[in-house]
Write a protein that holds these residues in place. Structure first.
Motif, mmCIF file in Angstrom:
data_model
loop_
_atom_site.group_PDB
_atom_site.id
_atom_site.type_symbol
_atom_site.label_atom_id
_atom_site.label_comp_id
_atom_site.label_asym_id
_atom_site.label_seq_id
_atom_site.Cartn_x
_atom_site.Cartn_y
_atom_site.Cartn_z
ATOM 1 N N ARG A 16 0.833 -1.202 0.000
ATOM 2 C CA ARG A 16 0.000 0.000 0.000
ATOM 3 C C ARG A 16 0.866 1.251 0.000
ATOM 4 O O ARG A 16 1.787 1.375 0.798
ATOM 5 C CB ARG A 16 -0.929 0.016 1.210
ATOM 6 C CG ARG A 16 -1.955 1.141 1.162
ATOM 7 C CD ARG A 16 -2.848 1.156 2.382
ATOM 8 N NE ARG A 16 -2.085 1.531 3.585
ATOM 9 C CZ ARG A 16 -2.611 1.571 4.808
ATOM 10 N NH1 ARG A 16 -3.871 1.211 4.985
ATOM 11 N NH2 ARG A 16 -1.874 1.931 5.829
ATOM 12 N N ARG A 17 0.574 2.140 -0.913
ATOM 13 C CA ARG A 17 1.341 3.372 -1.043
ATOM 14 C C ARG A 17 0.596 4.542 -0.407
ATOM 15 O O ARG A 17 -0.596 4.446 -0.110
ATOM 16 C CB ARG A 17 1.586 3.672 -2.539
ATOM 17 C CG ARG A 17 2.360 2.596 -3.266
ATOM 18 C CD ARG A 17 2.093 2.645 -4.759
ATOM 19 N NE ARG A 17 0.701 2.279 -5.063
ATOM 20 C CZ ARG A 17 0.247 2.105 -6.295
ATOM 21 N NH1 ARG A 17 1.052 2.277 -7.324
ATOM 22 N NH2 ARG A 17 -1.025 1.782 -6.490
ATOM 23 N N THR A 18 1.314 5.641 -0.222
ATOM 24 C CA THR A 18 0.685 6.847 0.323
ATOM 25 C C THR A 18 -0.436 7.331 -0.593
ATOM 26 O O THR A 18 -1.498 7.769 -0.137
ATOM 27 C CB THR A 18 1.726 7.961 0.486
ATOM 28 O OG1 THR A 18 2.769 7.507 1.351
ATOM 29 C CG2 THR A 18 1.087 9.217 1.075
ATOM 30 N N THR A 19 -0.209 7.220 -1.908
ATOM 31 C CA THR A 19 -1.253 7.642 -2.856
ATOM 32 C C THR A 19 -2.498 6.770 -2.739
ATOM 33 O O THR A 19 -3.605 7.233 -2.988
ATOM 34 C CB THR A 19 -0.712 7.588 -4.285
ATOM 35 O OG1 THR A 19 -0.172 6.287 -4.543
ATOM 36 C CG2 THR A 19 0.378 8.629 -4.505
ATOM 37 N N ASP A 20 -2.313 5.495 -2.362
ATOM 38 C CA ASP A 20 -3.481 4.633 -2.160
ATOM 39 C C ASP A 20 -4.329 5.133 -0.998
ATOM 40 O O ASP A 20 -5.563 5.120 -1.055
ATOM 41 C CB ASP A 20 -3.037 3.194 -1.906
ATOM 42 C CG ASP A 20 -2.376 2.566 -3.112
ATOM 43 O OD1 ASP A 20 -2.720 2.973 -4.237
ATOM 44 O OD2 ASP A 20 -1.528 1.689 -2.936
ATOM 45 N N LEU A 21 -3.639 5.551 0.084
ATOM 46 C CA LEU A 21 -4.362 6.049 1.253
ATOM 47 C C LEU A 21 -5.081 7.361 0.928
ATOM 48 O O LEU A 21 -6.224 7.580 1.350
ATOM 49 C CB LEU A 21 -3.391 6.253 2.415
ATOM 50 C CG LEU A 21 -4.005 6.367 3.823
ATOM 51 C CD1 LEU A 21 -4.860 5.151 4.129
ATOM 52 C CD2 LEU A 21 -2.922 6.560 4.854
ATOM 53 N N ILE A 22 -4.416 8.218 0.153
ATOM 54 C CA ILE A 22 -5.047 9.477 -0.250
ATOM 55 C C ILE A 22 -6.282 9.199 -1.105
ATOM 56 O O ILE A 22 -7.330 9.832 -0.944
ATOM 57 C CB ILE A 22 -4.050 10.355 -1.018
ATOM 58 C CG1 ILE A 22 -2.907 10.787 -0.096
ATOM 59 C CG2 ILE A 22 -4.752 11.576 -1.610
ATOM 60 C CD1 ILE A 22 -1.811 11.547 -0.801
ATOM 61 N N GLU A 23 -6.168 8.223 -1.992
ATOM 62 C CA GLU A 23 -7.313 7.883 -2.839
ATOM 63 C C GLU A 23 -8.462 7.341 -2.004
ATOM 64 O O GLU A 23 -9.640 7.609 -2.281
ATOM 65 C CB GLU A 23 -6.905 6.866 -3.898
ATOM 66 C CG GLU A 23 -8.037 6.516 -4.855
ATOM 67 C CD GLU A 23 -7.604 5.615 -5.988
ATOM 68 O OE1 GLU A 23 -8.507 5.049 -6.660
ATOM 69 O OE2 GLU A 23 -6.398 5.462 -6.213
ATOM 70 N N ALA A 24 -8.144 6.578 -0.963
ATOM 71 C CA ALA A 24 -9.187 6.038 -0.091
ATOM 72 C C ALA A 24 -9.912 7.163 0.646
ATOM 73 O O ALA A 24 -11.150 7.160 0.746
ATOM 74 C CB ALA A 24 -8.585 5.054 0.899
ATOM 75 N N TRP A 25 -9.146 8.132 1.150
ATOM 76 C CA TRP A 25 -9.775 9.260 1.836
ATOM 77 C C TRP A 25 -10.612 10.095 0.859
ATOM 78 O O TRP A 25 -11.698 10.583 1.201
ATOM 79 C CB TRP A 25 -8.709 10.137 2.501
ATOM 80 C CG TRP A 25 -8.296 9.633 3.848
ATOM 81 C CD1 TRP A 25 -7.134 9.017 4.181
ATOM 82 C CD2 TRP A 25 -9.078 9.688 5.039
ATOM 83 N NE1 TRP A 25 -7.127 8.677 5.507
ATOM 84 C CE2 TRP A 25 -8.305 9.084 6.062
ATOM 85 C CE3 TRP A 25 -10.339 10.184 5.349
ATOM 86 C CZ2 TRP A 25 -8.773 8.968 7.361
ATOM 87 C CZ3 TRP A 25 -10.799 10.063 6.654
ATOM 88 C CH2 TRP A 25 -10.014 9.456 7.641
ATOM 89 N N THR A 26 -10.113 10.256 -0.357
ATOM 90 C CA THR A 26 -10.868 10.986 -1.377
ATOM 91 C C THR A 26 -12.193 10.292 -1.663
ATOM 92 O O THR A 26 -13.248 10.936 -1.791
ATOM 93 C CB THR A 26 -10.049 11.099 -2.671
ATOM 94 O OG1 THR A 26 -8.815 11.779 -2.392
ATOM 95 C CG2 THR A 26 -10.816 11.860 -3.737
ATOM 96 N N ALA A 27 -12.148 8.967 -1.770
ATOM 97 C CA ALA A 27 -13.369 8.207 -2.027
ATOM 98 C C ALA A 27 -14.356 8.358 -0.871
ATOM 99 O O ALA A 27 -15.571 8.490 -1.090
ATOM 100 C CB ALA A 27 -13.029 6.735 -2.254
ATOM 101 N N LEU A 28 -13.856 8.347 0.360
ATOM 102 C CA LEU A 28 -14.742 8.480 1.522
ATOM 103 C C LEU A 28 -15.393 9.859 1.550
ATOM 104 O O LEU A 28 -16.612 9.979 1.780
ATOM 105 C CB LEU A 28 -13.952 8.246 2.807
ATOM 106 C CG LEU A 28 -14.761 8.394 4.112
ATOM 107 C CD1 LEU A 28 -15.888 7.381 4.161
ATOM 108 C CD2 LEU A 28 -13.850 8.249 5.329
ATOM 109 N N VAL A 29 -14.596 10.895 1.313
ATOM 110 C CA VAL A 29 -15.145 12.251 1.318
ATOM 111 C C VAL A 29 -16.197 12.397 0.216
ATOM 112 O O VAL A 29 -17.267 12.983 0.423
ATOM 113 C CB VAL A 29 -14.016 13.283 1.135
ATOM 114 C CG1 VAL A 29 -14.596 14.674 0.905
ATOM 115 C CG2 VAL A 29 -13.108 13.292 2.356
ATOM 116 N N ALA A 30 -15.901 11.853 -0.962
ATOM 117 C CA ALA A 30 -16.860 11.930 -2.069
ATOM 118 C C ALA A 30 -18.151 11.200 -1.723
ATOM 119 O O ALA A 30 -19.256 11.673 -2.033
ATOM 120 C CB ALA A 30 -16.245 11.342 -3.336
ATOM 121 N N LEU A 31 -18.031 10.043 -1.078
ATOM 122 C CA LEU A 31 -19.218 9.278 -0.703
ATOM 123 C C LEU A 31 -20.068 10.033 0.313
ATOM 124 O O LEU A 31 -21.306 10.064 0.210
ATOM 125 C CB LEU A 31 -18.788 7.920 -0.138
ATOM 126 C CG LEU A 31 -19.899 6.901 0.122
ATOM 127 C CD1 LEU A 31 -20.635 6.570 -1.169
ATOM 128 C CD2 LEU A 31 -19.316 5.628 0.743
#
Length: 202
Positions: A16-31
Motif C-alpha cells: 500500500r502506497r501513500t497515494t493509495d491512502l489518499i485515494e481512499a480518503w478521497t473516495a470516503l469524502v466523495a461518498l
C-alpha cells in the motif's frame, strides 16, 4: 458508484502506497458528500425556487384580474396579446377573435384575444385575464405549475452537485495516477542500468 471502490485501498498490505491512502480518503469524502451535500443542495435549490415562484404567483394574482369578454366577430389577424383561457396549459385549438370587455375602471374595451377551445361565435362569452389597466394578459401561474418548476429545479441542482463531486474525485484520482507513474518511471530509471546484472560480478 465508483467513489466507493476507492475504499478498498485502506486494506493493510505491504504494497500500500501513500497515494493509495489518499485515494481512499478521497473516495470516503466523495461518498459522504454524495449522501449529504447532494440532498441538501437539491432541497436548498428547490426551497429557494419555491419561495421565488410563490412571490411571483402572489404578484400575478394581485396584478391580474379575471373578467369575461363577449365575442364581437372573428379576428382578421392573429392576436398580439396573450391568449385567454383558464391557464391549464392544455394544447387545444386557439382562434383569435375580436371581443369586448369591461376594464377594472369600468370603461369598455375592445381588442383581439385568443380563445382556447369551445365556440367563438359572435355573442359567445369567454373568460379572460386583464391587468389593472384593462389590457389582456396571460392567466396567473398555477400553484401546481410553480411546485413542479421548484421540484425540477431542486432535482437539477442535486444532479449537478453530484456530477461536480464525482468530477472532483476523478480529477484527484487522475492526479494520483500520474504521480504513481512518475514515481515508477524514476524507480525504473534508477534500476534500469543494473537490470539483470545484480550478483553477476560484472
Amino acid at each position: 458508484m465508483r467513489a466507493a471502490t476507492g475504499l478498498w485501498r485502506w486494506r493493510h498490505n505491504p504494497l500500500r502506497r501513500t497515494t493509495d491512502l489518499i485515494e481512499a480518503w478521497t473516495a470516503l469524502v466523495a461518498l459522504v458528500l454524495l449522501c449529504v451535500a447532494v440532498p441538501l443542495a437539491g432541497w436548498a435549490a428547490g426551497s429557494s425556487a419555491q419561495a421565488s415562484l410563490e412571490r411571483t404567483l402572489r404578484a400575478q394574482r394581485e396584478q391580474r384580474l379575471p373578467t369575461t369578454a363577449r365575442v364581437v366577430r372573428p379576428a382578421d389577424r392573429p392576436a398580439h396579446g396573450p391568449g385567454s383561457g383558464d391557464g391549464s396549459g392544455e394544447q387545444r385549438a386557439r382562434r383569435p377573435v375580436v371581443a369586448r370587455w369591461t376594464a377594472p375602471d369600468g370603461s369598455e374595451r375592445t381588442g383581439t384575444v385568443t380563445t382556447v377551445g369551445g365556440s367563438a361565435a359572435p355573442g359567445d362569452v369567454l373568460p379572460i385575464w386583464t391587468d389593472r389597466r384593462g389590457a389582456p394578459v396571460a392567466p396567473p401561474m398555477r400553484a401546481d405549475t410553480a411546485r413542479a418548476h421548484a421540484v425540477i429545479g431542486g432535482l437539477m441542482a442535486a444532479v449537478l452537485t453530484g456530477l461536480a463531486v464525482e468530477a472532483a474525485r476523478r480529477t484527484v484520482v487522475r492526479g494520483l495516477t500520474r504521480l504513481r507513474y512518475a514515481k515508477l518511471d524514476r524507480a525504473w530509471a534508477e534500476a534500469g542500468p543494473d537490470w539483470g546484472r545484480t550478483g553477476t560480478g560484472s
